[in-house]
Design an enzyme around this catalytic site. Structure first.
Site, PDB file in Angstrom:
ATOM      1  N   LYS A   1      37.158  39.045  36.452  1.00 26.34           N
ATOM      2  CA  LYS A   1      37.885  38.990  35.182  1.00 26.34           C
ATOM      3  C   LYS A   1      37.274  37.886  34.328  1.00 26.34           C
ATOM      4  CE  LYS A   1      42.514  39.025  33.311  1.00 26.34           C
ATOM      5  NZ  LYS A   1      42.236  38.184  32.177  1.00 26.34           N
TER       6      LYS A   1
ATOM      7  N   ARG B   1      37.620  40.561  24.165  1.00 27.89           N
ATOM      8  CA  ARG B   1      37.423  41.973  24.449  1.00 27.89           C
ATOM      9  C   ARG B   1      36.713  42.576  23.243  1.00 27.89           C
ATOM     10  NH1 ARG B   1      41.774  45.453  27.559  1.00 27.89           N
ATOM     11  NH2 ARG B   1      40.716  47.460  27.620  1.00 27.89           N
TER      12      ARG B   1
ATOM     13  N   ARG C   1      40.236  43.274  20.198  1.00 27.48           N
ATOM     14  CA  ARG C   1      41.369  43.717  21.021  1.00 27.48           C
ATOM     15  C   ARG C   1      42.437  44.397  20.176  1.00 27.48           C
ATOM     16  NH1 ARG C   1      45.682  44.103  22.898  1.00 27.48           N
ATOM     17  NH2 ARG C   1      46.816  43.246  24.656  1.00 27.48           N
TER      18      ARG C   1
ATOM     19  N   GLU D   1      33.693  42.500  27.768  1.00 28.76           N
ATOM     20  CA  GLU D   1      34.168  41.173  27.397  1.00 28.76           C
ATOM     21  C   GLU D   1      32.951  40.326  27.008  1.00 28.76           C
ATOM     22  OE1 GLU D   1      37.519  40.792  27.675  1.00 28.76           O
ATOM     23  OE2 GLU D   1      37.854  38.624  27.726  1.00 28.76           O
TER      24      GLU D   1
ATOM     25  N   PHE E   1      32.550  46.757  30.834  1.00 27.34           N
ATOM     26  CA  PHE E   1      33.331  47.260  31.962  1.00 27.34           C
ATOM     27  C   PHE E   1      33.793  48.698  31.804  1.00 27.34           C
ATOM     28  CE2 PHE E   1      36.387  44.380  29.674  1.00 27.34           C
ATOM     29  CZ  PHE E   1      37.245  45.346  29.181  1.00 27.34           C
TER      30      PHE E   1
ATOM     31  N   ARG F   1      49.809  49.956  29.479  1.00 26.05           N
ATOM     32  CA  ARG F   1      49.725  48.970  30.539  1.00 26.05           C
ATOM     33  C   ARG F   1      50.320  49.616  31.772  1.00 26.05           C
ATOM     34  NH1 ARG F   1      49.091  43.620  30.102  1.00 26.05           N
ATOM     35  NH2 ARG F   1      49.638  43.472  27.906  1.00 26.05           N
TER      36      ARG F   1
ATOM     37  N   LYS G   1      45.788  42.929  37.369  1.00 29.73           N
ATOM     38  CA  LYS G   1      45.120  41.628  37.318  1.00 29.73           C
ATOM     39  C   LYS G   1      45.723  40.665  38.332  1.00 29.73           C
ATOM     40  CE  LYS G   1      47.806  40.254  33.270  1.00 29.73           C
ATOM     41  NZ  LYS G   1      47.815  39.813  31.908  1.00 29.73           N
TER      42      LYS G   1
HETATM   43  P1  ATP Z   1      46.219  41.895  27.817  1.00 31.95           P
HETATM   44  O1  ATP Z   1      44.862  42.087  27.217  1.00 31.95           O
HETATM   45  O2  ATP Z   1      46.373  42.522  29.159  1.00 31.95           O
HETATM   46  O3  ATP Z   1      47.335  42.182  26.876  1.00 31.95           O
HETATM   47  P2  ATP Z   1      45.598  39.139  27.770  1.00 31.95           P
HETATM   48  O4  ATP Z   1      44.812  39.311  26.528  1.00 31.95           O
HETATM   49  O5  ATP Z   1      46.483  37.969  27.915  1.00 31.95           O
HETATM   50  O6  ATP Z   1      46.482  40.389  28.075  1.00 31.95           O
HETATM   51  P3  ATP Z   1      44.968  39.323  30.402  1.00 31.95           P
HETATM   52  O7  ATP Z   1      46.210  40.098  30.604  1.00 31.95           O
HETATM   53  O8  ATP Z   1      44.872  37.987  30.978  1.00 31.95           O
HETATM   54  O9  ATP Z   1      44.590  39.193  28.901  1.00 31.95           O
HETATM   55  O10 ATP Z   1      43.803  40.234  30.944  1.00 31.95           O
HETATM   56  C1  ATP Z   1      43.417  41.456  30.400  1.00 31.95           C
HETATM   57  C2  ATP Z   1      42.153  41.223  29.611  1.00 31.95           C
HETATM   58  O11 ATP Z   1      41.114  40.777  30.465  1.00 31.95           O
HETATM   59  C3  ATP Z   1      41.594  42.464  29.001  1.00 31.95           C
HETATM   60  O12 ATP Z   1      42.236  42.723  27.774  1.00 31.95           O
HETATM   61  C4  ATP Z   1      40.108  42.122  28.834  1.00 31.95           C
HETATM   62  O13 ATP Z   1      39.898  41.556  27.569  1.00 31.95           O
HETATM   63  C5  ATP Z   1      39.862  41.045  29.865  1.00 31.95           C
HETATM   64  N1  ATP Z   1      38.907  41.393  30.931  1.00 31.95           N
HETATM   65  C6  ATP Z   1      38.009  40.542  31.440  1.00 31.95           C
HETATM   66  N2  ATP Z   1      37.280  41.097  32.408  1.00 31.95           N
HETATM   67  C7  ATP Z   1      37.719  42.364  32.546  1.00 31.95           C
HETATM   68  C8  ATP Z   1      37.349  43.446  33.390  1.00 31.95           C
HETATM   69  N3  ATP Z   1      36.381  43.342  34.287  1.00 31.95           N
HETATM   70  N4  ATP Z   1      38.025  44.609  33.253  1.00 31.95           N
HETATM   71  C9  ATP Z   1      39.005  44.742  32.338  1.00 31.95           C
HETATM   72  N5  ATP Z   1      39.414  43.737  31.513  1.00 31.95           N
HETATM   73  C10 ATP Z   1      38.767  42.567  31.606  1.00 31.95           C
END
Ligand code: ATP
Length: 577
Positions: free
Chosen positions: A245, A250, A265, A295, A335, A411, A417
């Protein structure tokens, strides 16, 4: 439809109600009366935008210029209008007082077209041309029409009917709530409510079902659920792919034969910010058409180390891009593959998409690589991979179900995660929307903000519900900046979309998202998020803000009420163990 009818019979009524059911009924009635050639424009108007932001066209009229146009149309001198504005405090109310004509009965499409043309004007002398055109528009409408045009053009039209409300009303206007599923999917793969509605009007539900991803239209992101251990992950989805991760931005790339666009995003166009990604795609894909997701993060060229989010976030800017690109070069970890040469890949299982992705990016690029992953059904392997990622300073892992299609805009447990967490801290941060602030006492009073009232999103009701008051954690400089930003979107009364028992000193419209960590989630009678029949909701204990405003998240992208309840239950389970 006449613009006057739209304003008088619909916008005025929408503005007057905070009740969801009434909003659905008003919108459904509007959609029933609309024609196919104007439905998209009606919807964009209700969203307060000319087109969805990813099209890159803004109305972009500052209040200053709008006042000049109003003064000209109302034949008032600029100074008196500025004075009058200070008294009225709302451009809409002011326009309604200043414009005295009876209007020429313009249609919705005619008003939209005029504003569209104004937005397109650029180059030398365009400010004066814009003011003249807005003046002409004001001279052709009645006071109540002028009220909404003024608000719309200055970005102040906030009816509180978000995308979820519009989609629900569209389904209801056809007398069938079950259409919602197909409408949601169409919206999730195109991010364009006007396009979805127009397709429904022109080709019916069959047309909606036949919609597929299209070049240049950002796909709303698939998102991760949370679990708290490797064992739970294997129990839930069995053998899976476990990816690193990465903690950056994104980024969705749309590369057609001749054009490349990048989206954030929250579906905003960010192409100019990351020139090296654009170039890497051009070199790697030649004549092919692809949509990819990954990412982007800053790294140290000398050591190859990936840098923390705070460093990457400096790349998100509009000016000095070349210098920044030199100072903080990016790596783009891809990804997902969502489209390739005419074929929609979102329907394929993860394993098939990934195989094709690896084939596609075989050629080594200094900027782009496929995200690192292992495939396993062993919790110990997952744990090892997780520990190694953390040791490299990364955020954690994302486990992905091997046969899952790409679930645009949702989601679910297709992606899970697992983040590093510290004792006595929530296992994940949450993203909250600021809905108000308190002026503060003592030394904080000098910045005008003491604490901020923050909320999570309830997608079922399309409303924001409070979960905590935060004693900020912002630096003094950030506080000054925050106060200015919040005062620009202050609301004289509680915004319809905000559900709160607590009354802050200043209400603000839901717009800005902040990332917050906390010690735990508790049940609380003070907050409205997840309230049960006894009136007990959920609250964050000892919240702290991380970073500043999340420009890559829109209010509807905030953490949802459902997620807070899930996190509360996860936390209970961990405590019992
Ligand atoms: P979300 O995007 O889920 O609403 P967030 O922005 O707080 O929440 P996290 O929930 O911490 O982020 O994690 C999801 C995010 O992680 C994804 O939106 C993406 O941008 C990032 N990410 C990083 N590496 C990966 C991966 N290998 N596969 C999918 N997502 C990834």
């Amino acid at each position: 439809m006449k613009f006057l009818i739209f304003v008088r019979d619909f916008l005025e009524k929408l503005e007057a109600t905070a009740k969801r059911l009434e909003m659905f009924a008003i919108l459904a009635e509007l959609f029933q009366q609309a024609d196919a050639d104007e439905i998209d424009k009606l919807i964009y108007f209700t969203q307060g935008e000319l087109l969805p932001p990813f099209h890159g066209i803004n109305i972009g009229m500052s209040e200053k210029y709008l006042l000049r146009a109003l003064a000209k149309a109302g034949e008032i001198d600029p100074e008196s209008i500025a004075k009058q504005y200070r008294v009225v405090g709302d451009v809409g109310g002011l326009a309604e007082q200043v414009i005295r004509g009876r209007g020429k009965g313009l249609s919705v499409s005619e008003v939209y077209q005029s504003i569209y043309e104004i937005a397109q004007m650029s180059g030398e002398g365009s400010v004066e041309r814009k003011i003249d055109s807005v003046c002409r528009l004001f001279s052709s409408v009645s006071p109540v029409e002028a009220k909404y045009i003024a608000r719309f053009m200055t970005g102040k039209l906030r009816l509180g009917a978000g995308d979820a409300t519009v989609l629900e009303a569209l389904a209801l206007s056809r007398g069938d709530r079950a259409l919602r599923k197909d409408l949601d999917r169409a919206y999730n793969i195109t991010s364009d409510l006007g396009l979805v509605a127009k397709t429904l009007f022109e080709s019916g539900i069959e047309g909606i079902r036949a919609m597929s991803v299209r070049m240049g239209y950002p796909i709303r992101p698939a998102l991760c659920e949370r679990l708290s251990s490797a064992e739970e992950i294997v129990e839930k989805i069995g053998r899976c792919s476990v990816e690193v991760k990465y903690d950056g931005f994104r980024c969705q790339v749309h590369k057609s034969k001749n054009d490349i666009a990048l989206f954030s995003r929250n579906q905003e166009r960010t192409t100019p910010m990351f020139p090296e990604i654009v170039e890497a795609c051009r070199n790697l894909f030649g004549n092919q058409e692809v949509i990819l997701e990954g990412e982007a993060l800053a790294y140290n060229e000398a050591t190859g180390d990936l840098l923390p989010f705070q460093v990457t976030s400096q790349r998100r800017r509009k000016h000095g891009i070349e210098d920044m690109a030199k100072a903080f070069p990016l790596k783009f970890f891809v990804f997902d593959l969502l489209y390739l040469n005419g074929e929609d890949y979102t329907h394929f299982g993860y394993a098939d998409r990934r195989k094709k992705l690896i084939e596609l990016i075989q050629k080594k690029s200094p900027v782009m690589e496929v995200s690192q992953a292992i495939e396993t059904d062993q919790p110990v392997e997952i744990q090892k991979f997780f520990d190694a990622s953390i040791e490299r300073g990364l955020e954690g892992i994302v486990a992905k179900r091997l046969d899952a299609p790409y679930a645009a805009g949702s989601r679910n447990f297709n992606w899970i995660k697992l983040k590093r967490s510290y004792k006595g801290e929530l296992s994940d941060s949450v993203d909250l929307v600021i809905v108000g602030y308190f002026a503060g006492k003592g030394h904080r009073a000098k910045f005008g903000i003491g604490t901020i009232l923050s909320a999570v999103y309830d997608p079922e009701e399309d409303r924001f519900k409070t979960v905590t008051r935060i004693g900020t954690g912002f630096s003094e400089e950030e506080l000054v900046q925050l106060k200015n930003l919040l005062d620009e979107i202050a609301s004289p009364e509680q915004p319809h979309q905000v559900d709160s028992e607590i009354v802050p000193d200043v209400w603000v419209f839901p717009k800005y998202v902040i990332t917050v960590t906390a010690d735990e989630i508790t049940r609380s009678p003070n907050h409205t998020a997840g309230r049960d029949a006894e009136g007990v909701g959920y609250a964050l204990r000892f919240p702290r803000v991380q970073g500043f405003i999340r420009t890559d998240k829109s209010p509807q992208d905030a953490t949802t009420v459902g997620e807070i309840v899930e996190m509360f239950n996860l936390q209970k389970r961990v405590k019992m163990e």
